[in-house]
Design an enzyme around this catalytic site. Structure first.
Site, PDB file in Angstrom:
ATOM      1  N   LYS A   5     -26.694  48.910 -86.240  1.00  0.00           N
ATOM      2  CA  LYS A   5     -25.656  49.569 -85.441  1.00  0.00           C
ATOM      3  C   LYS A   5     -24.272  49.009 -85.761  1.00  0.00           C
ATOM      4  O   LYS A   5     -23.332  49.758 -86.010  1.00  0.00           O
ATOM      5  CB  LYS A   5     -25.945  49.397 -83.934  1.00  0.00           C
ATOM      6  CG  LYS A   5     -27.295  49.950 -83.505  1.00  0.00           C
ATOM      7  CD  LYS A   5     -27.534  49.778 -82.013  1.00  0.00           C
ATOM      8  CE  LYS A   5     -27.591  48.339 -81.527  1.00  0.00           C
ATOM      9  NZ  LYS A   5     -28.735  47.546 -82.064  1.00  0.00           N
ATOM     10  N   ARG A  11     -27.909  50.193 -72.477  1.00  0.00           N
ATOM     11  CA  ARG A  11     -29.162  49.566 -72.873  1.00  0.00           C
ATOM     12  C   ARG A  11     -30.237  49.731 -71.797  1.00  0.00           C
ATOM     13  O   ARG A  11     -31.364  49.288 -72.006  1.00  0.00           O
ATOM     14  CB  ARG A  11     -28.932  48.073 -73.094  1.00  0.00           C
ATOM     15  CG  ARG A  11     -28.856  47.660 -74.561  1.00  0.00           C
ATOM     16  CD  ARG A  11     -28.546  46.176 -74.554  1.00  0.00           C
ATOM     17  NE  ARG A  11     -28.944  45.460 -75.717  1.00  0.00           N
ATOM     18  CZ  ARG A  11     -28.123  45.156 -76.724  1.00  0.00           C
ATOM     19  NH1 ARG A  11     -26.908  45.632 -76.758  1.00  0.00           N
ATOM     20  NH2 ARG A  11     -28.546  44.404 -77.709  1.00  0.00           N
ATOM     21  N   ARG A  23     -29.460  37.297 -90.551  1.00  0.00           N
ATOM     22  CA  ARG A  23     -28.104  37.768 -90.273  1.00  0.00           C
ATOM     23  C   ARG A  23     -27.107  36.612 -90.185  1.00  0.00           C
ATOM     24  O   ARG A  23     -27.412  35.558 -89.638  1.00  0.00           O
ATOM     25  CB  ARG A  23     -28.081  38.555 -88.949  1.00  0.00           C
ATOM     26  CG  ARG A  23     -26.651  38.941 -88.524  1.00  0.00           C
ATOM     27  CD  ARG A  23     -26.620  40.074 -87.534  1.00  0.00           C
ATOM     28  NE  ARG A  23     -27.246  39.751 -86.255  1.00  0.00           N
ATOM     29  CZ  ARG A  23     -27.416  40.641 -85.279  1.00  0.00           C
ATOM     30  NH1 ARG A  23     -27.020  41.902 -85.435  1.00  0.00           N
ATOM     31  NH2 ARG A  23     -27.997  40.278 -84.153  1.00  0.00           N
ATOM     32  N   ARG A  53     -25.907  33.437 -85.288  1.00  0.00           N
ATOM     33  CA  ARG A  53     -25.885  33.539 -83.831  1.00  0.00           C
ATOM     34  C   ARG A  53     -27.037  32.750 -83.218  1.00  0.00           C
ATOM     35  O   ARG A  53     -28.138  32.725 -83.767  1.00  0.00           O
ATOM     36  CB  ARG A  53     -25.987  35.025 -83.416  1.00  0.00           C
ATOM     37  CG  ARG A  53     -24.645  35.723 -83.418  1.00  0.00           C
ATOM     38  CD  ARG A  53     -24.767  37.222 -83.261  1.00  0.00           C
ATOM     39  NE  ARG A  53     -25.714  37.651 -82.239  1.00  0.00           N
ATOM     40  CZ  ARG A  53     -25.946  38.923 -81.929  1.00  0.00           C
ATOM     41  NH1 ARG A  53     -25.289  39.891 -82.563  1.00  0.00           N
ATOM     42  NH2 ARG A  53     -26.811  39.237 -80.999  1.00  0.00           N
ATOM     43  N   ARG A 112     -36.133  39.672 -77.717  1.00  0.00           N
ATOM     44  CA  ARG A 112     -35.173  40.779 -77.678  1.00  0.00           C
ATOM     45  C   ARG A 112     -35.846  42.091 -78.036  1.00  0.00           C
ATOM     46  O   ARG A 112     -35.516  43.140 -77.474  1.00  0.00           O
ATOM     47  CB  ARG A 112     -34.002  40.484 -78.621  1.00  0.00           C
ATOM     48  CG  ARG A 112     -33.064  39.414 -78.062  1.00  0.00           C
ATOM     49  CD  ARG A 112     -32.242  38.743 -79.124  1.00  0.00           C
ATOM     50  NE  ARG A 112     -31.348  39.650 -79.807  1.00  0.00           N
ATOM     51  CZ  ARG A 112     -30.834  39.416 -81.011  1.00  0.00           C
ATOM     52  NH1 ARG A 112     -31.132  38.309 -81.661  1.00  0.00           N
ATOM     53  NH2 ARG A 112     -30.021  40.289 -81.543  1.00  0.00           N
TER      54      ARG A 112
HETATM   55  P1  ADP Z   1     -27.762  43.160 -81.364  1.00  0.00           P
HETATM   56  O1  ADP Z   1     -26.580  43.650 -82.195  1.00  0.00           O
HETATM   57  O2  ADP Z   1     -28.618  42.237 -82.134  1.00  0.00           O
HETATM   58  O3  ADP Z   1     -28.527  44.284 -80.766  1.00  0.00           O
HETATM   59  P2  ADP Z   1     -25.841  42.567 -79.276  1.00  0.00           P
HETATM   60  O4  ADP Z   1     -24.705  41.820 -79.850  1.00  0.00           O
HETATM   61  O5  ADP Z   1     -25.658  44.013 -79.045  1.00  0.00           O
HETATM   62  O6  ADP Z   1     -27.128  42.304 -80.200  1.00  0.00           O
HETATM   63  O7  ADP Z   1     -26.311  41.904 -77.922  1.00  0.00           O
HETATM   64  C1  ADP Z   1     -26.549  40.528 -77.814  1.00  0.00           C
HETATM   65  C2  ADP Z   1     -26.930  40.180 -76.380  1.00  0.00           C
HETATM   66  O8  ADP Z   1     -25.825  40.511 -75.502  1.00  0.00           O
HETATM   67  C3  ADP Z   1     -28.111  40.941 -75.814  1.00  0.00           C
HETATM   68  O9  ADP Z   1     -29.349  40.328 -76.158  1.00  0.00           O
HETATM   69  C4  ADP Z   1     -27.813  40.875 -74.318  1.00  0.00           C
HETATM   70  O10 ADP Z   1     -28.133  39.599 -73.789  1.00  0.00           O
HETATM   71  C5  ADP Z   1     -26.307  41.026 -74.264  1.00  0.00           C
HETATM   72  N1  ADP Z   1     -25.896  42.449 -74.153  1.00  0.00           N
HETATM   73  C6  ADP Z   1     -25.146  43.156 -75.046  1.00  0.00           C
HETATM   74  N2  ADP Z   1     -24.972  44.410 -74.625  1.00  0.00           N
HETATM   75  C7  ADP Z   1     -25.624  44.520 -73.436  1.00  0.00           C
HETATM   76  C8  ADP Z   1     -25.845  45.575 -72.516  1.00  0.00           C
HETATM   77  N3  ADP Z   1     -25.357  46.811 -72.709  1.00  0.00           N
HETATM   78  N4  ADP Z   1     -26.587  45.303 -71.401  1.00  0.00           N
HETATM   79  C9  ADP Z   1     -27.073  44.078 -71.161  1.00  0.00           C
HETATM   80  N5  ADP Z   1     -26.936  43.056 -72.002  1.00  0.00           N
HETATM   81  C10 ADP Z   1     -26.218  43.252 -73.134  1.00  0.00           C
HETATM   82  P1  ADP Z   2     -27.472  45.658 -84.972  1.00  0.00           P
HETATM   83  O1  ADP Z   2     -25.998  45.733 -84.672  1.00  0.00           O
HETATM   84  O2  ADP Z   2     -28.165  46.966 -84.767  1.00  0.00           O
HETATM   85  O3  ADP Z   2     -28.160  44.532 -84.278  1.00  0.00           O
HETATM   86  P2  ADP Z   2     -26.607  44.786 -87.630  1.00  0.00           P
HETATM   87  O4  ADP Z   2     -25.719  45.878 -88.109  1.00  0.00           O
HETATM   88  O5  ADP Z   2     -25.973  43.525 -87.189  1.00  0.00           O
HETATM   89  O6  ADP Z   2     -27.639  45.346 -86.525  1.00  0.00           O
HETATM   90  O7  ADP Z   2     -27.646  44.466 -88.813  1.00  0.00           O
HETATM   91  C1  ADP Z   2     -28.631  43.446 -88.662  1.00  0.00           C
HETATM   92  C2  ADP Z   2     -28.775  42.684 -89.974  1.00  0.00           C
HETATM   93  O8  ADP Z   2     -29.352  43.551 -90.961  1.00  0.00           O
HETATM   94  C3  ADP Z   2     -27.473  42.195 -90.577  1.00  0.00           C
HETATM   95  O9  ADP Z   2     -27.733  40.961 -91.203  1.00  0.00           O
HETATM   96  C4  ADP Z   2     -27.114  43.266 -91.602  1.00  0.00           C
HETATM   97  O10 ADP Z   2     -26.380  42.716 -92.696  1.00  0.00           O
HETATM   98  C5  ADP Z   2     -28.491  43.720 -92.068  1.00  0.00           C
HETATM   99  N1  ADP Z   2     -28.549  45.159 -92.417  1.00  0.00           N
HETATM  100  C6  ADP Z   2     -27.853  46.183 -91.866  1.00  0.00           C
HETATM  101  N2  ADP Z   2     -28.196  47.355 -92.431  1.00  0.00           N
HETATM  102  C7  ADP Z   2     -29.162  47.059 -93.356  1.00  0.00           C
HETATM  103  C8  ADP Z   2     -29.922  47.847 -94.283  1.00  0.00           C
HETATM  104  N3  ADP Z   2     -29.788  49.173 -94.338  1.00  0.00           N
HETATM  105  N4  ADP Z   2     -30.805  47.203 -95.086  1.00  0.00           N
HETATM  106  C9  ADP Z   2     -30.962  45.857 -95.006  1.00  0.00           C
HETATM  107  N5  ADP Z   2     -30.282  45.064 -94.161  1.00  0.00           N
HETATM  108  C10 ADP Z   2     -29.381  45.653 -93.343  1.00  0.00           C
END
Ligand code: ADP
Ligand code: ADP
Ligand code: ZN
Length: 213
Positions: A13, A88, A127, A160, A171
């Site tokens: 995302k 979420r 990541r 992270r 998660r």
């Molecule tokens: P990822 O990109 O790996 O999905 P995020 O950066 O979006 O992770 O979220 C990291 C953490 O921040 C989540 O595990 C949660 O604890 C918190 N968080 C982020 N967005 C939300 C949301 N919309 N509702 C509740 N918790 C959230």
């Molecule tokens: P989200 O925001 O949904 O948690 P991220 O965009 O941070 O996900 O991506 C999670 C990890 O996967 C990052 O380390 C990113 O560089 C990697 N990644 C993203 N897109 C791809 C892909 N199409 N193939 C392989 N790795 C990817």
């Protein structure tokens, strides 16, 4: 265009949102980034959120709903925005619907990015994130040009706290239980555009552009 990027942690995302900003000229709103920025500033909100984030749990709905309510009313959102990581839970989605209805606005598309669980674990544990601009990298799949430095802003890359394997597994469970039901919620409103999230980063971006055109 008001968009939601939906998908499990690691689906890509954030990576896709960063590319969409340039193409569609609308901001990315990531509740995760906003919470991490609050933590960096040691605000009470950030410190409280960290307790949940470190365990892989969602922070309480009221907290993120308040953040979003304020953020989408800011000036740079007048032509639209990309919600990344919000909503979420169904309660968050309902609150968002209410706020948007009061603004005479609504969501145009929910882009649901689908990726296998095994792939998600590999992506999240490898990541790396820029401390300065938040851009994500991957040690193998998307490495920076210079080790540990962001290509875009030369900021320092870090891992992270919640990207370790145990927290990642929590998660993903939280996603299945609390966020996955949102797909059905938005399906009933005919807003879901499903995207195969496996393949190259550019290839997935092309798929998104195609469903939005
Ligand atoms: P990822 O990109 O790996 O999905 P995020 O950066 O979006 O992770 O979220 C990291 C953490 O921040 C989540 O595990 C949660 O604890 C918190 N968080 C982020 N967005 C939300 C949301 N919309 N509702 C509740 N918790 C959230
Ligand atoms: P989200 O925001 O949904 O948690 P991220 O965009 O941070 O996900 O991506 C999670 C990890 O996967 C990052 O380390 C990113 O560089 C990697 N990644 C993203 N897109 C791809 C892909 N199409 N193939 C392989 N790795 C990817
Ligand atoms: Zn950077």
């Amino acid at each position: 265009m008001n968009l939601i990027l939906l998908g499990p942690p690691g689906a890509g995302k954030g990576t896709q949102a960063k590319m969409m900003i340039d193409r569609y000229r609308i901001p990315q709103i990531s509740t995760g980034d906003i919470l991490r920025a609050s933590l960096k500033e040691r605000t009470p909100l950030g410190l409280k959120a960290k307790e949940y984030m470190d365990k892989g749990l969602l922070v309480p709905d009221e907290v993120v709903i308040d953040i979003i309510k304020t953020r989408i009313k800011e000036d740079d959102c007048r032509n639209g925005y990309i919600l990344d990581g919000f909503p979420r839970t169904v309660a968050q989605a309902q609150a968002l619907d209410k706020v948007l209805a009061a603004m005479n606005s609504g969501i145009d598309h929910v882009i649901s990015i689908e990726v296998d669980k095994g792939e998600l674990i590999k992506r999240l544990t490898g990541r790396r994130t820029c401390r300065q601009c938040g851009r994500g990298y991957h040690v193998i799949f998307d490495p920076p040009v210079n080790k540990d430095l962001c290509d875009k802003c030369q900021g320092e890359l870090y891992q992270r706290d919640d990207d370790n394997e145990d927290t990642v597994r929590n998660r993903l469970e939280v996603y299945d239980a609390q966020t996955f039901p949102l797909i059905q919620y938005y399906r009933e409103k005919n807003l879901v555009r499903s995207i195969d999230g496996q393949g190259g980063i550019q290839q997935i971006f092309d798929r998104i552009i195609q469903v939005l055109s």
